[in-house]
Design a protein around this motif. Structure first.
Motif, mmCIF file in Angstrom:
data_model
loop_
_atom_site.group_PDB
_atom_site.id
_atom_site.type_symbol
_atom_site.label_atom_id
_atom_site.label_comp_id
_atom_site.label_asym_id
_atom_site.label_seq_id
_atom_site.Cartn_x
_atom_site.Cartn_y
_atom_site.Cartn_z
ATOM 1 N N LYS A 1 -47.329 7.198 -16.360
ATOM 2 C CA LYS A 1 -46.069 7.916 -16.158
ATOM 3 C C LYS A 1 -46.324 9.401 -15.918
ATOM 4 C CE LYS A 1 -43.012 4.843 -18.798
ATOM 5 N NZ LYS A 1 -42.131 4.705 -19.988
ATOM 6 N N ASP B 1 -42.338 0.337 -13.184
ATOM 7 C CA ASP B 1 -41.148 -0.479 -13.432
ATOM 8 C C ASP B 1 -41.411 -1.962 -13.185
ATOM 9 O OD1 ASP B 1 -39.804 1.828 -14.012
ATOM 10 O OD2 ASP B 1 -38.715 1.942 -12.113
ATOM 11 N N TYR B 2 -42.414 -2.261 -12.365
ATOM 12 C CA TYR B 2 -42.703 -3.651 -12.029
ATOM 13 C C TYR B 2 -43.820 -4.234 -12.887
ATOM 14 C CZ TYR B 2 -39.756 -2.543 -8.056
ATOM 15 O OH TYR B 2 -38.697 -2.153 -7.273
ATOM 16 N N TYR C 1 -47.187 2.449 -6.825
ATOM 17 C CA TYR C 1 -46.659 1.418 -7.703
ATOM 18 C C TYR C 1 -47.821 0.664 -8.338
ATOM 19 C CZ TYR C 1 -42.521 2.129 -4.748
ATOM 20 O OH TYR C 1 -41.476 2.673 -4.049
ATOM 21 N N ASN D 1 -45.086 4.577 -10.557
ATOM 22 C CA ASN D 1 -43.973 3.691 -10.887
ATOM 23 C C ASN D 1 -44.519 2.442 -11.574
ATOM 24 O OD1 ASN D 1 -41.904 1.678 -10.743
ATOM 25 N ND2 ASN D 1 -40.905 2.838 -9.121
ATOM 26 N N GLU E 1 -42.313 -9.242 -8.292
ATOM 27 C CA GLU E 1 -41.023 -8.899 -7.693
ATOM 28 C C GLU E 1 -41.200 -8.789 -6.180
ATOM 29 O OE1 GLU E 1 -38.228 -8.821 -9.168
ATOM 30 O OE2 GLU E 1 -38.800 -8.803 -11.272
#
Length: 314
Positions: free
Chosen positions: A84, A91-92, A65, A89, A134
């Motif tokens: 990617k 996404d954060y 991540y 990841n 997050e």
């Protein structure tokens, strides 16, 4: 530091055993490496220590991540596409219309050796903020990794402190790379004090031989290691280029020779080394004895050496 809790997790806590993945917090770069000694043509690569570790963790088959702020400029899109492609990841990561990813120009000298030429940052105060973190991600990750690249800016430092607090709360293993770039700091003393204060909170720390001498203000490796032992870092790794690496653990120093290769570009070799160390801790746990620890470092030396045989940090 949570090394003892981490060991206990490995022994039997089922919920903790289900934790997986390396979370890297930092800033992505675009490395522009000169194609020849005219230093007018460049090859473009994604870079930055925390990016390098995130990518290599993913290549080792570990969920990876990455946490940073990304813009909509060409460099940001280049970085996002590269991450990617490496199955990281993002996404954060937080989107920002203002953010522009930094560029680093690396030139060739008359001997063909590469050196840092220029660092371009058009948005020096655009960082991930505390409220943009997050928290739930830290509940599922196993290792939290960061470097001093987020410590020289007050906004980034506060975010790093919060991320570190989350990592400690959820009993993650904490890994820190000194990765000192003095041009970013107001003074050597500020750099030395701040980096040392964060090192104390980590379970695994990597420094270069030069960084060890700088941080301890020592004149020899031996003197530096004696001074560094007062920080009580569970695992301190010192990389020494082609000579290999040594590790300070439980007051003992273990030297592990390097692997001889024909080096083409040493950019990112230390990041490859540390990613290999983290992969071993992630997959096999805290080493049970000196023999296993030595195997970890030997493996990391091999990975670091191979990283020098091609151009680019990855």
């Amino acid at each position: 530091m949570i090394i003892i809790e981490f060991i206990e997790c490995l022994k039997g806590g089922t919920s903790s055993l289900s934790k997986e993945g390396i979370i890297s917090l930092g800033e992505a770069f675009v490395d522009l490496i000169s194609a020849d000694q005219t230093n007018t043509r460049y090859q473009q690569f994604v870079g930055g220590a925390t990016v390098n570790v995130a990518v290599r963790a993913s290549r080792f088959g570990i969920p990876s991540y990455y946490l940073c702020k990304l813009g909509t400029d060409a460099n940001s899109l280049f970085v996002a596409k590269a991450l990617k492609k490496e199955n990281i990841n993002i996404d954060y990561c937080v989107p920002s219309f203002e953010k522009k990813v930094c560029s680093v120009y690396i030139h060739l000298n008359e001997d063909g050796d590469r050196y840092f030429h220029k660092y371009v940052n058009e948005t020096p105060d655009e960082w991930l903020t505390v409220d943009e973190l997050e928290q739930e991600l830290f509940h599922v990750g196993k290792i939290f990794y960061f470097s001093s690249g987020t410590l020289f800016n007050d906004k980034a430092r506060k975010t790093t402190e919060q991320a570190l607090a989350y990592a400690e709360e959820y009993h993650m293993l904490v890994a820190f790379d000194a990765n000192i770039r003095l041009k970013r700091w107001e003074s050597e003393e500020e750099c030395r004090e701040r980096v040392s204060s964060f090192m104390k909170r980590a379970d695994l720390v990597k420094v270069t031989e030069d960084e060890l001498l700088f941080l301890t203000e020592a004149s020899t490796m031996e003197e530096g290691l004696v001074k560094m032992s007062s920080l009580n870092i569970p695992f301190l790794f010192i990389t020494m280029g082609e000579a290999g690496a040594c590790v300070l653990h439980d007051g003992n120093i273990m030297d592990v020779p390097g692997i001889k290769v024909k080096a083409v570009d040493t950019t990112g070799a230390g990041d490859a080394f540390f990613a290999a160390i983290l992969s071993r801790f992630h997959k096999e746990g805290v080493p049970v004895d000196d023999s296993q620890l030595k195997e970890y470092v030997h493996f990391a030396n091999k990975v670091g050496a191979i990283a020098t045989t091609k151009i680019g940090s990855l």
